[in-house]
Motif scaffolding. Structure first.
Motif, PDB file in Angstrom:
ATOM      1  N   THR A  43      32.945  43.018  50.645  1.00 47.66           N
ATOM      2  CA  THR A  43      31.556  43.199  50.220  1.00 47.66           C
ATOM      3  C   THR A  43      31.011  44.435  50.914  1.00 47.66           C
ATOM      4  O   THR A  43      31.157  44.572  52.141  1.00 47.66           O
ATOM      5  CB  THR A  43      30.697  41.977  50.579  1.00 47.66           C
ATOM      6  OG1 THR A  43      31.249  40.816  49.944  1.00 47.66           O
ATOM      7  CG2 THR A  43      29.261  42.164  50.111  1.00 47.66           C
ATOM      8  N   THR A  54      34.748  39.460  52.440  1.00 47.92           N
ATOM      9  CA  THR A  54      33.918  38.534  51.667  1.00 47.92           C
ATOM     10  C   THR A  54      33.852  37.171  52.344  1.00 47.92           C
ATOM     11  O   THR A  54      32.829  36.475  52.265  1.00 47.92           O
ATOM     12  CB  THR A  54      34.477  38.393  50.243  1.00 47.92           C
ATOM     13  OG1 THR A  54      34.517  39.686  49.635  1.00 47.92           O
ATOM     14  CG2 THR A  54      33.617  37.473  49.405  1.00 47.92           C
ATOM     15  N   TYR A  57      30.912  36.911  54.652  1.00 48.02           N
ATOM     16  CA  TYR A  57      29.567  37.138  54.106  1.00 48.02           C
ATOM     17  C   TYR A  57      28.586  36.047  54.541  1.00 48.02           C
ATOM     18  O   TYR A  57      27.461  36.327  54.954  1.00 48.02           O
ATOM     19  CB  TYR A  57      29.637  37.205  52.571  1.00 48.02           C
ATOM     20  CG  TYR A  57      28.288  37.271  51.911  1.00 48.02           C
ATOM     21  CD1 TYR A  57      27.570  38.457  51.880  1.00 48.02           C
ATOM     22  CD2 TYR A  57      27.717  36.133  51.328  1.00 48.02           C
ATOM     23  CE1 TYR A  57      26.315  38.519  51.291  1.00 48.02           C
ATOM     24  CE2 TYR A  57      26.465  36.186  50.732  1.00 48.02           C
ATOM     25  CZ  TYR A  57      25.771  37.379  50.714  1.00 48.02           C
ATOM     26  OH  TYR A  57      24.539  37.438  50.137  1.00 48.02           O
TER      27      TYR A  57
END
Length: 667
Positions: A43, A54, A57
């Motif tokens: 990300t 990710t 996150y």
């Protein structure tokens, strides 16, 4: 360097290639500080391009704002915007081979336009908004809405701060006025006609909606779509144009009402509104930025299913220490003609004013409310002296010749045109001063207030959402002080105005009525002719003249065409008069002194094509000639045709009526 290949053979690689490969570094996750290998999901921050796994996150400080991802540093500077069309991901298809239904193309185009308006929704100052309207000649319709939080406390400040936009906005909507319709005249806006809805009974705060329509438009209130209930307050007005009409609705949803009942009433009201050219503005107390709220989702589903597009995407309500919310909005079924929308930075309450600018091609250019004065004659002292001198020469022969009123009148007008008429008409730049109690000092204080607000707003951050306390205190104290100064300035202005009228009751009551809002308003005429609402002035004037000219003939015709009903013998006026005495009345010729006295007693400023003071100054010249003409005409029993021409002005006797015979009287 010697390396092994996939086939097991040895080969050579140049030293420069090895150096480039040695310099390449693997990217590192900003959260866990581990390498990001090929094939791993990542990300990335849309602004500074920091990258994380990710999987990291949820535990990192990355945030999704407006459908894009930002790191903990960048996301605080991004303005959160509401856009239900962003997730659709639709774009206009440019392929010429379109085998699908053409209606889909229209839907895609409308959704793209709505998405663009919401993405470009910005915050402007009043000065920036005024410049944007004046510099774009295509913009000819604008709306503005504000939750004023009480007319008694904030209306004067609203008038003062919005004075640069005076005569610029087409429609202004207000919520939480806390004012009954019977008191609406106490809160006038210059060049606007006000419409107020009934407030909730036994409630003095948090109720009341109003609309101010520019007086250049024909506006009528729609009682069928105006209501007051514990769940929804609404006032609806229709603006009549040459070929089409625009429906404006101002709404307010009380926060203590039932949301489900509001949605039902809202849906019923929308179904009664026209499907096109409709604008709905208001404070709905449902935060569109909170997508997790069930009531907000129901509200969104309802207005989208009814073909309404929201125009405001940024926060409109903010209290110190609280989260920003988007609870005020403007909805329209005419998204194709919207140019831009946004909020106004200059706040009067916790609510920010919101606006929209439209390009409505079927509306003619809006006439200025302050009609410029066109001057055709210059009646300065030098010109009046020339006029008197030339008139004396031109009329010297008329006293000796047989009386001829038409010749005298033509000579008078020719001499006036020769000496006083301008070769080229000029437009007077003198316009009436609106709200003269708004001084330059008040305007400067308003600018200082806005600067203090901007400085306080810059100190806000995620760690300190309330901002600097000292900056907020300076802004808050300045705002309170300014509100008091504005009220005192208005009160002092009207008190001094009343004192200046001491001894003159007529002028005193004129000022009192001005304070009470009882001044006459010029309402553009609109009539029903052949079951059609007509607003064109030329057509109305023609029908008006035709009606009054035909009154006598129509009455005679009704007496003749009685369908067999016998008409009783109608007495004439002579039947009511006593017997004639031929020698009972004696008249004498008028004299020069009599005519001079009558002219001297005329009041200056009365209706006349020629100023009365000009006639008074040349009365010694024209009185002898008028004496000869009047005596001659009386003896001959002739009334000059030139004096039979009059200017007829229609005067309202019933403003709500739309019929010539019952609404107007000729003056």
């Amino acid at each position: 360097a010697v390396v092994s290949t996939q086939s097991g053979h040895y080969g050579r690689v140049c030293s420069s290639t090895m150096m480039i490969r040695a310099k390449l570094k693997k990217e590192i996750c900003e959260y866990c500080s581990k390498n990001i290998n090929i094939g791993q999901f990542t990300t990335e921050c849309n602004k500074c391009h920091k990258i994380i796994h990710t999987n990291c996150y949820k535990i990192s400080q990355f945030n999704c704002v407006n459908g894009l991802y930002y790191c903990s540093t960048c996301h605080t500077s991004i303005i959160q915007k509401y856009n239900p069309f962003r997730s659709l991901g639709i774009h206009q298809d440019t392929d010429s081979d379109k085998h699908y239904n053409i209606d889909i193309t229209d839907i895609v185009s409308t959704a793209n336009q709505a998405s663009t308006i919401l993405e470009n929704c910005s915050t402007l100052t009043i000065t920036e908004l005024q410049s944007q309207i004046s510099n774009n000649t295509e913009i000819n319709f604008s709306t503005c809405f504000l939750n004023i939080d009480g007319n008694k406390s904030n209306f004067d400040s609203f008038v003062a701060e919005f004075s640069p936009l005076q005569d610029t906005l087409s429609v202004i909507g207000l919520a939480e006025t806390n004012i009954e319709p019977s008191l609406q005249n106490l809160y006038p806006l210059t060049n606007y006609i006000s419409f107020y809805q009934d407030i909730q009974p036994n409630k003095h705060k948090g109720t009341g909606v109003a609309l101010y329509i520019h007086k250049s438009f024909n506006a009528t209130k729609n009682s069928a779509t105006s209501q007051t209930s514990p769940n929804l307050e609404a006032i609806s007005v229709t603006i009549e144009l040459s070929k089409k009409s625009i429906t404006i609705v101002c709404m307010y949803r009380p926060p203590n009402g039932s949301t489900n009942e509001f949605l039902e009433e809202f849906q019923l009201l929308i179904k009664q509104l026209p499907p096109q050219n409709t604008y709905i503005m208001g404070d709905f107390n449902l935060d569109l930025l909170n997508s997790n709220d069930k009531n907000t989702s129901k509200f969104e589903e309802m207005f989208l299913s009814q073909g309404l597009s929201p125009l405001i995407s940024t926060a409109t309500h903010e209290k110190p220490g609280c989260r920003k919310t988007c609870i005020d909005n403007i909805f329209t079924t005419d998204i194709e003609n919207i140019s831009t929308s946004g909020t106004i930075r200059d706040k009067l309450s916790h609510h920010s004013p919101i606006f929209s600018l439209s390009k409505l091609i079927f509306i003619t250019t809006k006439a200025s409310s302050t009609t410029p004065t066109i001057q055709y004659y210059d009646y300065c002292n030098d010109n009046i002296k020339k006029f008197s001198s030339e008139l004396t020469k031109a009329t010297s022969c008329l006293e000796k010749s047989p009386p001829d009123f038409d010749t005298f009148l033509a000579t008078f007008n020719e001499t006036l045109d020769k000496t006083c008429k301008l070769k080229k008409p000029k437009t007077s730049k003198r316009n009436p001063v609106n709200n003269p109690w708004i001084t330059e000092g008040i305007i400067e204080a308003i600018k200082n207030k806005n600067e203090l607000y901007s400085k306080w707003n810059l100190t806000k951050s995620k760690k300190n959402p309330s901002g600097d306390k000292v900056a907020h205190e300076l802004y808050s104290n300045h705002r309170k002080c300014l509100k008091g100064i504005i009220k005192k300035a208005k009160s002092k202005f009207y008190c001094s105005k009343i004192e200046s009228c001491s001894g003159d009751m007529k002028k005193t009551w004129k000022v009192i009525n001005e304070v009470r809002g009882k001044c006459k308003t010029s309402i553009k005429p609109q009539f029903i002719i052949d079951n059609k609402r007509i607003v064109e002035r030329r057509v109305i004037a023609h029908e008006f003249n035709k009606y009054f000219v035909s009154l006598a003939s129509n009455m005679n015709k009704s007496l003749e065409d009685n369908d067999g009903v016998p008409i009783l013998n109608t007495n004439t006026f002579t039947d009511f008069m006593p017997k004639r005495h031929m020698n009972s009345i004696f008249t004498s010729d008028c004299s020069t002194d009599e005519i001079y006295t009558i002219i001297k007693e005329l009041q200056n400023g009365k209706a006349s094509d020629i100023p009365i003071n000009i006639i008074k100054k040349v009365s010694p010249i024209i009185c002898p000639i008028l004496e000869l003409n009047f005596n001659y005409l009386m003896k001959q029993g002739i009334f000059p045709d030139k004096l039979k021409i009059g200017k007829i002005s229609p005067i309202y006797k019933k403003e709500k009526s739309t019929d010539c015979d019952s609404a107007l009287i000729p003056l």
